[in-house]
Scaffold this motif. Structure first.
Motif, PDB file in Angstrom:
ATOM      1  N   PRO A  63       0.799  -1.221   0.000  1.00  0.00           N
ATOM      2  CA  PRO A  63       0.000   0.000   0.000  1.00  0.00           C
ATOM      3  C   PRO A  63       0.840   1.283   0.000  1.00  0.00           C
ATOM      4  N   TYR A  64       1.976   1.280   0.669  1.00  0.00           N
ATOM      5  CA  TYR A  64       2.810   2.483   0.696  1.00  0.00           C
ATOM      6  C   TYR A  64       3.461   2.712  -0.661  1.00  0.00           C
ATOM      7  N   TYR A  65       3.785   1.646  -1.346  1.00  0.00           N
ATOM      8  CA  TYR A  65       4.317   1.732  -2.708  1.00  0.00           C
ATOM      9  C   TYR A  65       3.276   2.385  -3.614  1.00  0.00           C
ATOM     10  N   ALA A  66       2.036   1.986  -3.456  1.00  0.00           N
ATOM     11  CA  ALA A  66       0.958   2.566  -4.272  1.00  0.00           C
ATOM     12  C   ALA A  66       0.803   4.057  -3.980  1.00  0.00           C
ATOM     13  N   ASP A  67       0.917   4.448  -2.712  1.00  0.00           N
ATOM     14  CA  ASP A  67       0.803   5.866  -2.351  1.00  0.00           C
ATOM     15  C   ASP A  67       1.954   6.688  -2.934  1.00  0.00           C
ATOM     16  N   ARG A  68       3.169   6.142  -2.869  1.00  0.00           N
ATOM     17  CA  ARG A  68       4.357   6.880  -3.338  1.00  0.00           C
ATOM     18  C   ARG A  68       4.441   6.980  -4.855  1.00  0.00           C
ATOM     19  N   THR A  69       4.091   5.912  -5.551  1.00  0.00           N
ATOM     20  CA  THR A  69       4.334   5.853  -6.997  1.00  0.00           C
ATOM     21  C   THR A  69       3.095   6.058  -7.841  1.00  0.00           C
ATOM     22  N   GLY A  70       1.939   5.901  -7.253  1.00  0.00           N
ATOM     23  CA  GLY A  70       0.703   5.981  -8.022  1.00  0.00           C
ATOM     24  C   GLY A  70       0.409   4.688  -8.780  1.00  0.00           C
ATOM     25  N   GLN A  71       1.289   3.710  -8.669  1.00  0.00           N
ATOM     26  CA  GLN A  71       1.070   2.399  -9.282  1.00  0.00           C
ATOM     27  C   GLN A  71       0.187   1.558  -8.366  1.00  0.00           C
ATOM     28  N   PRO A  72      -0.551   0.605  -8.921  1.00  0.00           N
ATOM     29  CA  PRO A  72      -1.400  -0.230  -8.056  1.00  0.00           C
ATOM     30  C   PRO A  72      -0.541  -1.118  -7.155  1.00  0.00           C
ATOM     31  N   GLN A  73      -1.069  -1.388  -5.967  1.00  0.00           N
ATOM     32  CA  GLN A  73      -0.350  -2.276  -5.061  1.00  0.00           C
ATOM     33  C   GLN A  73      -0.453  -3.713  -5.550  1.00  0.00           C
ATOM     34  N   ALA A  74       0.421  -4.550  -5.061  1.00  0.00           N
ATOM     35  CA  ALA A  74       0.451  -5.951  -5.479  1.00  0.00           C
ATOM     36  C   ALA A  74      -0.840  -6.659  -5.078  1.00  0.00           C
ATOM     37  N   THR A  75      -1.270  -7.561  -5.941  1.00  0.00           N
ATOM     38  CA  THR A  75      -2.425  -8.415  -5.679  1.00  0.00           C
ATOM     39  C   THR A  75      -1.945  -9.865  -5.722  1.00  0.00           C
ATOM     40  N   SER A  76      -2.828 -10.777  -5.366  1.00  0.00           N
ATOM     41  CA  SER A  76      -2.465 -12.195  -5.422  1.00  0.00           C
ATOM     42  C   SER A  76      -2.024 -12.594  -6.822  1.00  0.00           C
ATOM     43  N   ASP A  77      -2.747 -12.125  -7.823  1.00  0.00           N
ATOM     44  CA  ASP A  77      -2.395 -12.469  -9.206  1.00  0.00           C
ATOM     45  C   ASP A  77      -1.069 -11.854  -9.629  1.00  0.00           C
ATOM     46  N   SER A  78      -0.834 -10.586  -9.251  1.00  0.00           N
ATOM     47  CA  SER A  78       0.425  -9.966  -9.661  1.00  0.00           C
ATOM     48  C   SER A  78       1.618 -10.591  -8.943  1.00  0.00           C
ATOM     49  N   VAL A  79       1.444 -11.003  -7.700  1.00  0.00           N
ATOM     50  CA  VAL A  79       2.516 -11.692  -6.981  1.00  0.00           C
ATOM     51  C   VAL A  79       2.827 -13.015  -7.666  1.00  0.00           C
ATOM     52  N   LYS A  80       1.762 -13.732  -8.049  1.00  0.00           N
ATOM     53  CA  LYS A  80       1.961 -15.029  -8.708  1.00  0.00           C
ATOM     54  C   LYS A  80       2.669 -14.863 -10.047  1.00  0.00           C
ATOM     55  N   THR A  81       2.211 -13.926 -10.861  1.00  0.00           N
ATOM     56  CA  THR A  81       2.792 -13.789 -12.203  1.00  0.00           C
ATOM     57  C   THR A  81       4.164 -13.109 -12.193  1.00  0.00           C
ATOM     58  N   SER A  82       4.395 -12.172 -11.285  1.00  0.00           N
ATOM     59  CA  SER A  82       5.648 -11.417 -11.298  1.00  0.00           C
ATOM     60  C   SER A  82       6.754 -12.027 -10.447  1.00  0.00           C
ATOM     61  N   ALA A  83       6.409 -12.655  -9.342  1.00  0.00           N
ATOM     62  CA  ALA A  83       7.438 -13.119  -8.411  1.00  0.00           C
ATOM     63  C   ALA A  83       7.531 -14.638  -8.303  1.00  0.00           C
ATOM     64  N   ILE A  84       6.405 -15.327  -8.438  1.00  0.00           N
ATOM     65  CA  ILE A  84       6.412 -16.774  -8.183  1.00  0.00           C
ATOM     66  C   ILE A  84       6.646 -17.587  -9.448  1.00  0.00           C
TER      67      ILE A  84
END
Length: 138
Positions: A63-84
């Motif tokens: 959530p703090y990343y989203a506040d600082r950058t204006g980008q959406p915060q990580a979701t379950s799907d984005s964690v799965k596709t980007s990191a896992i």
């Protein structure tokens, strides 16, 4: 005259075959069991590592990343596709299930990763589960 009288020799024809027919299946099952158990341990360690990697990604992109950058915060799907998934070598991507939760009061991100593992086609499927909790980057 004391003569040595030989004792009658008992022939053991076929005893080796009987002994091997009893011992070989036991040894074979033991070796296969150790191999499948080792693969299960390896898969569990892989799932635990992927959960930690996913949680680290979620903690940074929270959530703090989203506040600082204006980008959406990580979701379950984005964690799965980007990191896992990029690190999930040898795992079936469709058998991975990722659940991400944020607790902003405690300042933590939690990733729960489930993997439905079929033990090399020999046994019924079992679910390997690992949960990782990290502090959210602020």
């Amino acid at each position: 005259m004391n003569k040595h009288i030989p004792l009658p020799q008992h022939r053991r024809n076929g005893m080796t075959v009987v002994e091997v027919s009893i011992a070989a299946p036991v040894a074979f099952l033991l070796i296969i069991g150790l191999m499948v158990g080792g693969l299960g341990t390896f898969r569990y360690q892989q799932v635990a590592t992927l959960a930690r990697e996913g949680c680290a990604y979620a903690a940074i992109h929270g959530p703090y990343y989203a506040d600082r950058t204006g980008q959406p915060q990580a979701t379950s799907d984005s964690v799965k596709t980007s990191a896992i998934l990029p690190l999930a070598a040898g795992l079936d991507p469709s058998a991975l299930n990722c659940k991400l939760t944020y607790d902003t009061n405690a300042g933590t991100a939690t990733v729960k990763l489930d993997y439905s593992w079929i033990p090399e086609g020999l046994l019924p499927a079992t679910t390997l589960t690992s949960t990782s909790v990290m502090m959210i980057e602020q």
